[in-house]
Design a protein around this motif. Sequence first.
Motif, PDB file in Angstrom:
ATOM      1  N   MET A 166      14.505  -7.285  -0.289  1.00  0.00           N
ATOM      2  CA  MET A 166      15.394  -8.329   0.198  1.00  0.00           C
ATOM      3  C   MET A 166      15.935  -7.945   1.566  1.00  0.00           C
ATOM      4  SD  MET A 166      17.695  -9.400  -3.029  1.00  0.00           S
ATOM      5  CE  MET A 166      16.997  -9.155  -4.643  1.00  0.00           C
ATOM      6  N   ASP A 167      16.188  -8.950   2.372  1.00  0.00           N
ATOM      7  CA  ASP A 167      16.799  -8.753   3.686  1.00  0.00           C
ATOM      8  C   ASP A 167      18.074  -9.573   3.770  1.00  0.00           C
ATOM      9  OD1 ASP A 167      15.119  -7.000   5.013  1.00  0.00           O
ATOM     10  OD2 ASP A 167      13.875  -8.565   5.881  1.00  0.00           O
ATOM     11  N   VAL A 168      19.210  -8.907   3.843  1.00  0.00           N
ATOM     12  CA  VAL A 168      20.486  -9.578   4.047  1.00  0.00           C
ATOM     13  C   VAL A 168      20.784  -9.540   5.535  1.00  0.00           C
ATOM     14  CG1 VAL A 168      22.967  -9.498   3.606  1.00  0.00           C
ATOM     15  CG2 VAL A 168      21.345  -8.948   1.764  1.00  0.00           C
ATOM     16  N   VAL A 169      21.122 -10.693   6.096  1.00  0.00           N
ATOM     17  CA  VAL A 169      21.517 -10.767   7.505  1.00  0.00           C
ATOM     18  C   VAL A 169      22.936 -11.319   7.543  1.00  0.00           C
ATOM     19  CG1 VAL A 169      21.021 -11.755   9.771  1.00  0.00           C
ATOM     20  CG2 VAL A 169      19.129 -11.152   8.241  1.00  0.00           C
ATOM     21  N   ARG A 170      23.857 -10.508   7.964  1.00  0.00           N
ATOM     22  CA  ARG A 170      25.243 -10.951   8.125  1.00  0.00           C
ATOM     23  C   ARG A 170      25.335 -11.774   9.410  1.00  0.00           C
ATOM     24  NH1 ARG A 170      26.717  -9.848   3.120  1.00  0.00           N
ATOM     25  NH2 ARG A 170      26.435  -7.667   2.595  1.00  0.00           N
ATOM     26  N   PHE A 171      26.074 -12.873   9.341  1.00  0.00           N
ATOM     27  CA  PHE A 171      26.159 -13.754  10.501  1.00  0.00           C
ATOM     28  C   PHE A 171      26.590 -12.984  11.743  1.00  0.00           C
ATOM     29  CE2 PHE A 171      28.054 -16.927  13.295  1.00  0.00           C
ATOM     30  CZ  PHE A 171      27.032 -17.865  13.348  1.00  0.00           C
ATOM     31  N   ALA A 172      27.564 -12.098  11.606  1.00  0.00           N
ATOM     32  CA  ALA A 172      28.058 -11.326  12.753  1.00  0.00           C
ATOM     33  C   ALA A 172      26.973 -10.441  13.362  1.00  0.00           C
ATOM     34  CB  ALA A 172      29.248 -10.470  12.328  1.00  0.00           C
ATOM     35  N   ASP A 173      25.953 -10.091  12.562  1.00  0.00           N
ATOM     36  CA  ASP A 173      24.870  -9.233  13.039  1.00  0.00           C
ATOM     37  C   ASP A 173      23.604 -10.009  13.408  1.00  0.00           C
ATOM     38  OD1 ASP A 173      26.497  -7.013  12.536  1.00  0.00           O
ATOM     39  OD2 ASP A 173      25.777  -6.858  10.465  1.00  0.00           O
ATOM     40  N   ALA A 174      23.589 -11.311  13.169  1.00  0.00           N
ATOM     41  CA  ALA A 174      22.398 -12.120  13.445  1.00  0.00           C
ATOM     42  C   ALA A 174      22.100 -12.093  14.940  1.00  0.00           C
ATOM     43  CB  ALA A 174      22.599 -13.552  12.968  1.00  0.00           C
ATOM     44  N   PRO A 175      20.851 -11.792  15.318  1.00  0.00           N
ATOM     45  CA  PRO A 175      20.534 -11.710  16.746  1.00  0.00           C
ATOM     46  C   PRO A 175      20.603 -13.072  17.437  1.00  0.00           C
ATOM     47  CG  PRO A 175      18.563 -11.357  15.404  1.00  0.00           C
ATOM     48  CD  PRO A 175      19.712 -11.460  14.470  1.00  0.00           C
ATOM     49  N   PHE A 176      21.108 -13.064  18.647  1.00  0.00           N
ATOM     50  CA  PHE A 176      21.110 -14.272  19.470  1.00  0.00           C
ATOM     51  C   PHE A 176      19.709 -14.492  20.017  1.00  0.00           C
ATOM     52  CE2 PHE A 176      25.521 -12.911  19.627  1.00  0.00           C
ATOM     53  CZ  PHE A 176      26.201 -14.109  19.456  1.00  0.00           C
ATOM     54  N   TYR A 177      19.344 -15.747  20.236  1.00  0.00           N
ATOM     55  CA  TYR A 177      18.082 -16.045  20.903  1.00  0.00           C
ATOM     56  C   TYR A 177      18.278 -17.270  21.781  1.00  0.00           C
ATOM     57  CZ  TYR A 177      17.179 -19.742  17.426  1.00  0.00           C
ATOM     58  OH  TYR A 177      17.264 -20.869  16.635  1.00  0.00           O
ATOM     59  N   THR A 178      17.374 -17.461  22.713  1.00  0.00           N
ATOM     60  CA  THR A 178      17.440 -18.602  23.617  1.00  0.00           C
ATOM     61  C   THR A 178      16.241 -19.495  23.372  1.00  0.00           C
ATOM     62  OG1 THR A 178      18.528 -17.222  25.275  1.00  0.00           O
ATOM     63  CG2 THR A 178      17.558 -19.278  26.046  1.00  0.00           C
ATOM     64  N   ALA A 179      16.525 -20.757  23.075  1.00  0.00           N
ATOM     65  CA  ALA A 179      15.454 -21.740  22.899  1.00  0.00           C
ATOM     66  C   ALA A 179      15.277 -22.491  24.220  1.00  0.00           C
ATOM     67  CB  ALA A 179      15.818 -22.709  21.774  1.00  0.00           C
ATOM     68  N   PRO A 180      14.041 -22.832  24.579  1.00  0.00           N
ATOM     69  CA  PRO A 180      13.805 -23.534  25.843  1.00  0.00           C
ATOM     70  C   PRO A 180      14.599 -24.851  25.930  1.00  0.00           C
ATOM     71  CG  PRO A 180      11.731 -22.878  24.814  1.00  0.00           C
ATOM     72  CD  PRO A 180      12.817 -22.592  23.824  1.00  0.00           C
ATOM     73  N   ASP A 181      15.190 -25.107  27.072  1.00  0.00           N
ATOM     74  CA  ASP A 181      15.941 -26.334  27.374  1.00  0.00           C
ATOM     75  C   ASP A 181      17.195 -26.531  26.527  1.00  0.00           C
ATOM     76  OD1 ASP A 181      14.163 -27.199  29.411  1.00  0.00           O
ATOM     77  OD2 ASP A 181      12.803 -27.987  27.889  1.00  0.00           O
ATOM     78  N   HIS A 182      17.663 -25.493  25.855  1.00  0.00           N
ATOM     79  CA  HIS A 182      18.882 -25.574  25.043  1.00  0.00           C
ATOM     80  C   HIS A 182      20.042 -24.937  25.818  1.00  0.00           C
ATOM     81  CE1 HIS A 182      16.039 -26.564  21.937  1.00  0.00           C
ATOM     82  NE2 HIS A 182      16.972 -26.609  20.999  1.00  0.00           N
ATOM     83  N   ASP A 183      20.311 -25.445  27.011  1.00  0.00           N
ATOM     84  CA  ASP A 183      21.216 -24.777  27.928  1.00  0.00           C
ATOM     85  C   ASP A 183      22.595 -24.474  27.370  1.00  0.00           C
ATOM     86  OD1 ASP A 183      19.222 -24.553  29.781  1.00  0.00           O
ATOM     87  OD2 ASP A 183      19.821 -26.325  30.890  1.00  0.00           O
ATOM     88  N   ASP A 184      23.336 -25.288  26.818  1.00  0.00           N
ATOM     89  CA  ASP A 184      24.688 -24.947  26.394  1.00  0.00           C
ATOM     90  C   ASP A 184      24.770 -24.578  24.919  1.00  0.00           C
ATOM     91  OD1 ASP A 184      25.890 -25.341  28.915  1.00  0.00           O
ATOM     92  OD2 ASP A 184      25.747 -27.503  28.618  1.00  0.00           O
ATOM     93  N   VAL A 185      23.634 -24.406  24.272  1.00  0.00           N
ATOM     94  CA  VAL A 185      23.577 -24.133  22.839  1.00  0.00           C
ATOM     95  C   VAL A 185      23.577 -22.625  22.591  1.00  0.00           C
ATOM     96  CG1 VAL A 185      22.195 -24.462  20.747  1.00  0.00           C
ATOM     97  CG2 VAL A 185      22.306 -26.283  22.469  1.00  0.00           C
TER      98      VAL A 185
END
Length: 131
Positions: free
Chosen positions: A1-20
Amino acid sequence: MDVVRFADAPFYTAPDHDDVVARRLQGGEASMADFAMVGHSTFPNGAFVPMGAGPIGKIYVVTEGTITIEQVDGVRHILPAGDSIFIATGEARAVLNDSGAPAAMIVITPTAMSQRGRPAPRAHAAHSARK
């Protein structure tokens, strides 16, 4: 199992999602989930993703506020928290938050591996749009 805590979830950038602000909750760089990627996207008021189509279908589940999905033909789907929408492969849409308050959604995207050998999506009856 893989638990991902929200505080530890990696940020990523989606194309054209400028203010997201997007975080990977499962799959991809967040966990070993190999059948789907699950992201969390926060849309401040005024955030806008321009019209475009993706190479793979996805599901949006609004978790906070109200998100508007606009189709190429101008039909707008106004989705408050708890509502969801399926967007088929190649179906163009714009995403915006013009609600006056922050909004957020979960984005579920199958991986390419999970799509191998799958039949094409079946046609479905059109649903009326809320305006």
